[in-house]
Design an enzyme around this catalytic site. Structure first.
Site, mmCIF file in Angstrom:
data_model
loop_
_atom_site.group_PDB
_atom_site.id
_atom_site.type_symbol
_atom_site.label_atom_id
_atom_site.label_comp_id
_atom_site.label_asym_id
_atom_site.label_seq_id
_atom_site.Cartn_x
_atom_site.Cartn_y
_atom_site.Cartn_z
ATOM 1 N N TYR A 100 23.597 -0.563 49.015
ATOM 2 C CA TYR A 100 22.794 -1.555 48.303
ATOM 3 C C TYR A 100 22.378 -2.696 49.223
ATOM 4 O O TYR A 100 23.229 -3.411 49.774
ATOM 5 C CB TYR A 100 23.559 -2.124 47.091
ATOM 6 N N ILE A 117 29.131 -0.400 33.777
ATOM 7 C CA ILE A 117 28.864 -1.382 34.843
ATOM 8 C C ILE A 117 27.393 -1.826 34.832
ATOM 9 O O ILE A 117 26.638 -1.540 35.767
ATOM 10 C CB ILE A 117 29.258 -0.821 36.233
ATOM 11 N N LYS A 170 24.115 -4.082 35.350
ATOM 12 C CA LYS A 170 23.725 -5.074 36.361
ATOM 13 C C LYS A 170 22.968 -6.193 35.665
ATOM 14 O O LYS A 170 22.063 -5.936 34.861
ATOM 15 C CB LYS A 170 22.835 -4.413 37.419
ATOM 16 N N ASN A 177 26.079 -9.485 28.086
ATOM 17 C CA ASN A 177 26.815 -8.273 28.455
ATOM 18 C C ASN A 177 28.317 -8.464 28.295
ATOM 19 O O ASN A 177 29.020 -7.570 27.817
ATOM 20 C CB ASN A 177 26.445 -7.849 29.878
HETATM 21 N N1 LIG Z 1 26.595 5.689 41.748
HETATM 22 C C1 LIG Z 1 25.270 5.666 41.693
HETATM 23 O O1 LIG Z 1 24.580 6.551 42.217
HETATM 24 C C2 LIG Z 1 24.603 4.536 40.966
HETATM 25 C C3 LIG Z 1 23.227 4.626 40.648
HETATM 26 C C4 LIG Z 1 22.662 3.571 39.936
HETATM 27 C C5 LIG Z 1 23.421 2.458 39.584
HETATM 28 N N2 LIG Z 1 24.736 2.372 39.940
HETATM 29 C C6 LIG Z 1 25.570 1.191 39.586
HETATM 30 O O2 LIG Z 1 25.359 0.858 38.222
HETATM 31 C C7 LIG Z 1 24.914 -0.494 38.125
HETATM 32 C C8 LIG Z 1 23.994 -0.691 36.933
HETATM 33 O O3 LIG Z 1 22.908 0.200 36.966
HETATM 34 P P1 LIG Z 1 21.399 -0.265 37.221
HETATM 35 O O4 LIG Z 1 21.413 -1.499 38.004
HETATM 36 O O5 LIG Z 1 20.688 0.921 37.771
HETATM 37 O O6 LIG Z 1 20.786 -0.477 35.767
HETATM 38 P P2 LIG Z 1 21.224 -1.138 34.373
HETATM 39 O O7 LIG Z 1 22.496 -1.877 34.478
HETATM 40 O O8 LIG Z 1 21.088 -0.059 33.349
HETATM 41 O O9 LIG Z 1 19.991 -2.154 34.138
HETATM 42 C C9 LIG Z 1 19.803 -3.291 34.931
HETATM 43 C C10 LIG Z 1 18.568 -4.006 34.391
HETATM 44 O O10 LIG Z 1 18.851 -4.462 33.062
HETATM 45 C C11 LIG Z 1 18.579 -5.856 32.953
HETATM 46 N N3 LIG Z 1 19.553 -6.432 32.019
HETATM 47 C C12 LIG Z 1 20.854 -6.720 32.243
HETATM 48 N N4 LIG Z 1 21.442 -7.195 31.136
HETATM 49 C C13 LIG Z 1 20.489 -7.225 30.171
HETATM 50 C C14 LIG Z 1 20.488 -7.624 28.830
HETATM 51 N N5 LIG Z 1 21.589 -8.091 28.231
HETATM 52 N N6 LIG Z 1 19.314 -7.537 28.136
HETATM 53 C C15 LIG Z 1 18.187 -7.062 28.712
HETATM 54 N N7 LIG Z 1 18.137 -6.643 30.004
HETATM 55 C C16 LIG Z 1 19.285 -6.730 30.726
HETATM 56 C C17 LIG Z 1 18.712 -6.397 34.353
HETATM 57 O O11 LIG Z 1 17.937 -7.562 34.480
HETATM 58 P P3 LIG Z 1 18.387 -8.826 35.396
HETATM 59 O O12 LIG Z 1 18.921 -8.263 36.664
HETATM 60 O O13 LIG Z 1 17.142 -9.594 35.526
HETATM 61 O O14 LIG Z 1 19.444 -9.604 34.637
HETATM 62 C C18 LIG Z 1 18.175 -5.225 35.182
HETATM 63 O O15 LIG Z 1 16.754 -5.271 35.192
HETATM 64 C C19 LIG Z 1 24.233 -0.734 39.488
HETATM 65 O O16 LIG Z 1 24.051 -2.103 39.753
HETATM 66 C C20 LIG Z 1 25.203 -0.033 40.403
HETATM 67 O O17 LIG Z 1 26.342 -0.832 40.630
HETATM 68 C C21 LIG Z 1 25.342 3.408 40.596
#
Ligand SMILES: NC(=O)c1ccc[n+]([C@@H]2O[C@H](COP(=O)([O-])OP(=O)(O)OC[C@H]3O[C@@H](n4cnc5c(N)ncnc54)[C@H](OP(=O)(O)O)[C@@H]3O)[C@@H](O)[C@H]2O)c1
Length: 289
Positions: free
Chosen positions: A64, A245, A247, A257
């Protein structure tokens, strides 16, 4: 009224890892943090706010921001490292014996800590699982990591891993899981349950895309005085063996969250979500981002 008051941090629900350690069932992910220097301080502040609200499990990866997210996490956990359960991930091309030692040392330096609580193989690459597991075990013996696990492993990968001499030490499998990606419910989740292994649900908000506009999530959210995002988080944790988890980089998202930990969906809520986002009827290839 959107529930924004989090549970007292000592009441955050927990999930037991296979060896028995209890970890928070809800954490934070910093993907895309640390990519723009001018945003780093605000991103670290959001993570720190989350820690103070009980989101003390933080997932990151050397990938990342090309190490930038680990540096942001270091700022967020400065002075509170012992309250945090820290997860990081090694890229598959670094998962050889020598590569792991080097990658882990670099992650520790960027994270500003002497140990990673849980170190994951980000996805499967060309190094053999036997070599990677042996490398993980060496890092564990040296105290640089306290436990290890995998990410983006399907059921056949988990079976192969479990057959290795130290394979049973795997603590978790981090996979894509939200109401529009339920394929793992057919075989991978039952496999993990049988091995008493929680999964880590990544992208539980569907990256704030179509999922959060789901009329079913919206209707359930209205009944709970919550937001669709909070319902998505509660849904991902509903069976009790998942660590979600999400983000979040804005204070309002972090607040929402953390407060989602207190939401318990009813059988009627779950049925409404099932009708719009049906569970799998057959094996599906593992979804990955
Ligand atoms: N192992 C893997 O291959 C893999 C792949 C993908 C992700 N991950 C992990 O999983 C974590 C989360 O996944 P992700 O970042 O892909 O997506 P996510 O958590 O599904 O979505 C993140 C998005 O949702 C928004 N958000 C957060 N809280 C919200 C709420 N209460 N209401 C409305 N929108 C909200 C965030 O906006 P803001 O940022 O503007 O608050 C961001 O745009 C990653 O950060 C990473 O650590 C792992």
């Amino acid at each position: 009224m959107i529930p924004t008051d989090p549970l007292p941090t000592d009441r955050m629900p927990t999930v037991a890892l296979p060896a028995g350690t209890a970890v928070p069932a809800l954490g934070q992910g910093p993907w895309h943090m640390g990519e723009v220097r001018a945003r780093a301080a605000a991103e670290a502040a959001a993570l720190r706010d989350g820690i103070d609200r009980g989101l003390t499990l933080i997932d990151t990866a050397e990938m990342y921001g090309d190490g930038g997210a680990e540096r942001v996490v270091a700022q967020a956990i400065a002075g509170v490292r012992d309250r945090v359960f820290l997860v990081s991930k090694v890229l598959p091309q670094n998962a050889s014996a020598a590569g792991l030692a080097k990658a882990c040392a670099a992650s520790l330096q960027r994270l500003g800590t002497d140990r990673i609580d849980l170190y994951l193989l980000h996805w499967r690459g060309s190094h053999t699982l036997a070599e990677t597991v042996a490398g993980f075990e060496r890092l564990r013996a040296a105290g640089q990591i306290l436990r290890w696990g995998v990410s983006n492993f399907d059921t056949d990968d988990m079976t192969e891993l479990a057959a290795l001499p130290a394979g049973a030490a795997c603590a978790t499998n981090q996979v894509l899981y939200h109401p529009d990606h339920r394929g793992i419910e057919f075989d991978l989740l039952p496999w993990c349950r049988a091995h008493r292994m929680p999964i880590m649900a990544y992208s539980p908000l569907g990256q704030a895309g179509r999922l959060l506009r789901s009329p079913a999530l919206g209707a359930v959210a209205r009944r709970h005085g919550a937001t669709p995002a909070q319902v998505a988080i509660a849904w991902s944790r509903r069976a009790g063996a998942t660590i979600a988890i999400p983000k979040a980089a804005t204070p309002e998202h972090v607040r929402q969250n953390a407060a989602a930990a207190a939401i318990v969906l009813t059988p009627a809520d779950l049925a409404e979500i099932d009708a719009a986002h049906p569970p799998p009827r057959r094996k599906q290839p593992l979804g990955m981002l």
